[in-house]
Design an enzyme around this catalytic site. Structure first.
Site, PDB file in Angstrom:
ATOM      1  N   GLY A 165       0.901  -1.205  -0.065  1.00 42.86           N
ATOM      2  CA  GLY A 165      -0.083   0.040   0.011  1.00 42.86           C
ATOM      3  C   GLY A 165       0.990   1.390   0.035  1.00 42.86           C
ATOM      4  O   GLY A 165       2.003   1.302  -0.137  1.00 42.86           O
ATOM      5  N   ASN A 208      10.932  -5.022  -3.700  1.00 47.07           N
ATOM      6  CA  ASN A 208       9.552  -5.006  -3.927  1.00 47.07           C
ATOM      7  C   ASN A 208       8.935  -3.603  -3.559  1.00 47.07           C
ATOM      8  O   ASN A 208       8.125  -3.856  -2.276  1.00 47.07           O
ATOM      9  CB  ASN A 208       8.991  -6.229  -3.405  1.00 47.07           C
ATOM     10  CG  ASN A 208       7.518  -6.302  -3.273  1.00 47.07           C
ATOM     11  OD1 ASN A 208       6.771  -5.760  -4.110  1.00 47.07           O
ATOM     12  ND2 ASN A 208       6.726  -7.146  -2.597  1.00 47.07           N
ATOM     13  N   HIS A 244      15.220  -5.292   0.517  1.00 48.20           N
ATOM     14  CA  HIS A 244      15.032  -6.438   1.201  1.00 48.20           C
ATOM     15  C   HIS A 244      16.254  -6.970   1.564  1.00 48.20           C
ATOM     16  O   HIS A 244      16.676  -8.033   0.990  1.00 48.20           O
ATOM     17  CB  HIS A 244      13.912  -7.181   0.728  1.00 48.20           C
ATOM     18  CG  HIS A 244      12.635  -6.781   0.945  1.00 48.20           C
ATOM     19  ND1 HIS A 244      11.489  -7.124   1.668  1.00 48.20           N
ATOM     20  CD2 HIS A 244      11.976  -5.884   0.257  1.00 48.20           C
ATOM     21  CE1 HIS A 244      10.566  -6.711   1.476  1.00 48.20           C
ATOM     22  NE2 HIS A 244      10.513  -5.726   0.548  1.00 48.20           N
ATOM     23  N   GLU A 258      16.917  -9.102   3.765  1.00 55.45           N
ATOM     24  CA  GLU A 258      16.781 -10.435   4.518  1.00 55.45           C
ATOM     25  C   GLU A 258      16.508 -11.441   3.140  1.00 55.45           C
ATOM     26  O   GLU A 258      16.265 -12.487   3.269  1.00 55.45           O
ATOM     27  CB  GLU A 258      15.232 -10.687   5.106  1.00 55.45           C
ATOM     28  CG  GLU A 258      14.043 -10.732   4.652  1.00 55.45           C
ATOM     29  CD  GLU A 258      13.616  -9.175   3.856  1.00 55.45           C
ATOM     30  OE1 GLU A 258      12.595  -9.384   2.970  1.00 55.45           O
ATOM     31  OE2 GLU A 258      14.123  -8.240   4.155  1.00 55.45           O
ATOM     32  N   CYS A 316      11.869  -1.095   3.538  1.00 55.03           N
ATOM     33  CA  CYS A 316      10.825  -1.249   2.587  1.00 55.03           C
ATOM     34  C   CYS A 316       9.705  -0.101   3.163  1.00 55.03           C
ATOM     35  O   CYS A 316       9.807   0.863   3.155  1.00 55.03           O
ATOM     36  CB  CYS A 316      10.214  -2.512   2.264  1.00 55.03           C
ATOM     37  SG  CYS A 316       9.437  -2.531   0.651  1.00 55.03           S
TER      38      CYS A 316
END
Length: 374
Positions: free
Chosen positions: A242, A309, A351, A353, A267
């Site tokens: 969102g 992302n 990211h 991770e 993020c």
């Protein structure tokens, strides 16, 4: 797959494609985003950050290694629908417990194959973010296009309430023995961290545990006073779906925590922190979705290949004087990280991770630990 029925995809610009249904029956709509990763489709589909989006894979063959339950990044699939060029129904991996088409049906993900994914990717690259619908029940072009145009986009929407945990919980698992970690597991003093779940992936919590943190995960609407009552030594902000500017409850909470505890955000967490400091965010033309984005760490000058992302970015021109950019995307020059020059606060847009993707940036969890212990 000879037993598959038909499916249709429509964009709000009027394009309609016919293909094969390779997932659940029904129809789903959302923002169409393309992901450039060659592998990791299971982790992508179970990443809560994809809620509200239809995922298009640019790699032409998807599903060839099936699905292994241990690779899920959450309890369910979150992508609204899935679009591929060619779907493999054969799982060529000893780890697979189910083939991808069967898993998609089990998880309720509408999916289409046999469409020109290269053409779709070029359209999104040239026209920007477009709403899309994938259907196995409606073949009427005009009807499909009208539905795509009515579909809600992610602009202005707080979707964290849909993906967050229902109540606080403790996470204790680190990486399993097969994970290709570049960092040794921390064996010394442990640090209590409260992690805001805006749509967190499991590998985030594993990474924190591996780096020496004792993790308590809390829902996205947790108030500042509730966090402080847990007496954490640090605070972590997760990824999520969102529009960051719409997540006003988290912005309010972080405004009351920003100078009280060391904080690390990734993020959506990075975007929320930037807003708290006074910066602005904006939607990107087609976002960053993939496992091969080069990022320069401006602190070390090292270039790392990263997993990404996100559909929104932070406008660097709006950073206040006490905030400095720490990471830059080498593809398009967008902001990939920041830190406060006076407070123990750091964040990255990508990211570290991974899961899926490279582990070049795994060391950032150790950098966070060092920040807490200063």
């Amino acid at each position: 797959m000879s037993t598959a029925g038909k499916a249709w995809l429509a964009l709000e610009n009027g394009l309609v494609m016919e293909g094969l249904a390779v997932g659940a029956a029904g129809e789903k709509a959302g923002d169409l985003v393309f992901n450039t990763a060659m592998t990791g489709y299971q982790e992508i589909l179970t990443d809560p950050s994809y809620f509200g989006q239809v995922v298009l894979m640019t790699y032409p063959l998807i599903g060839n290694y099936g699905v292994a339950a241990s690779d899920d990044e959450s309890d369910r699939a979150w992508a609204e629908a899935f679009v591929v060029k060619e779907m493999s129904s054969i799982s060529s991996s000893h780890r697979a417990s189910i083939d991808l088409p069967s898993w998609l049906r089990k998880k309720g993900v509408v999916a289409i194959s046999g469409v020109d994914t290269r053409k779709l990717t070029r359209i999104v690259r040239e026209e920007g973010s477009l709403r899309c619908i994938v259907s196995t029940v409606d073949s009427d072009a005009a009807s499909l296009v009208a539905k795509a145009r009515r579909a809600p986009s992610t602009d202005g929407r707080d979707l964290t309430n849909e993906v967050t945990c229902a109540k606080p919980y403790t996470w204790v698992d680190g990486y399993n023995d097969a994970y290709p970690s570049t960092q040794p597991a921390h064996s010394g003093e442990r640090i209590r961290v409260v992690a805001f779940d805006f749509g967190a992936k499991r590998n985030i919590m594993r990474s924190l545990v591996h780096s020496g943190f004792d993790v308590t995960v809390v829902p996205s609407r947790t108030r500042a006073d509730e966090v402080l009552a847990m007496d954490p030594q640090a605070i972590f902000l997760s990824n999520g779906p969102g529009d960051p500017a719409a997540v006003t409850h988290a912005i309010d909470a972080l405004s009351n925590l920003i100078d009280k505890k060391p904080i690390f955000g990734i993020c959506l967490g990075h975007q929320i922190l930037s807003i708290v400091f006074g910066a602005k965010t904006r939607k990107m033309p087609f976002g960053h979705h993939g496992a091969n984005h080069p990022v320069r760490d401006l602190i070390t000058s090292r270039v790392e290949i990263t997993s990404q992302n996100h559909s929104f970015e932070v406008d660097r021109s709006t950073f206040p004087k006490d905030v400095e950019e720490t990471h830059t995307n080498l593809n398009d020059g967008t902001v990939e990280g920041m830190r406060h020059t006076k407070l123990p606060v750091m964040s990255v847009q990508y990211h570290p991770e991974a899961a899926p993707g490279p582990v070049d940036s795994e060391h950032l969890f150790s950098r966070f630990r060092e920040l807490v212990l200063r």
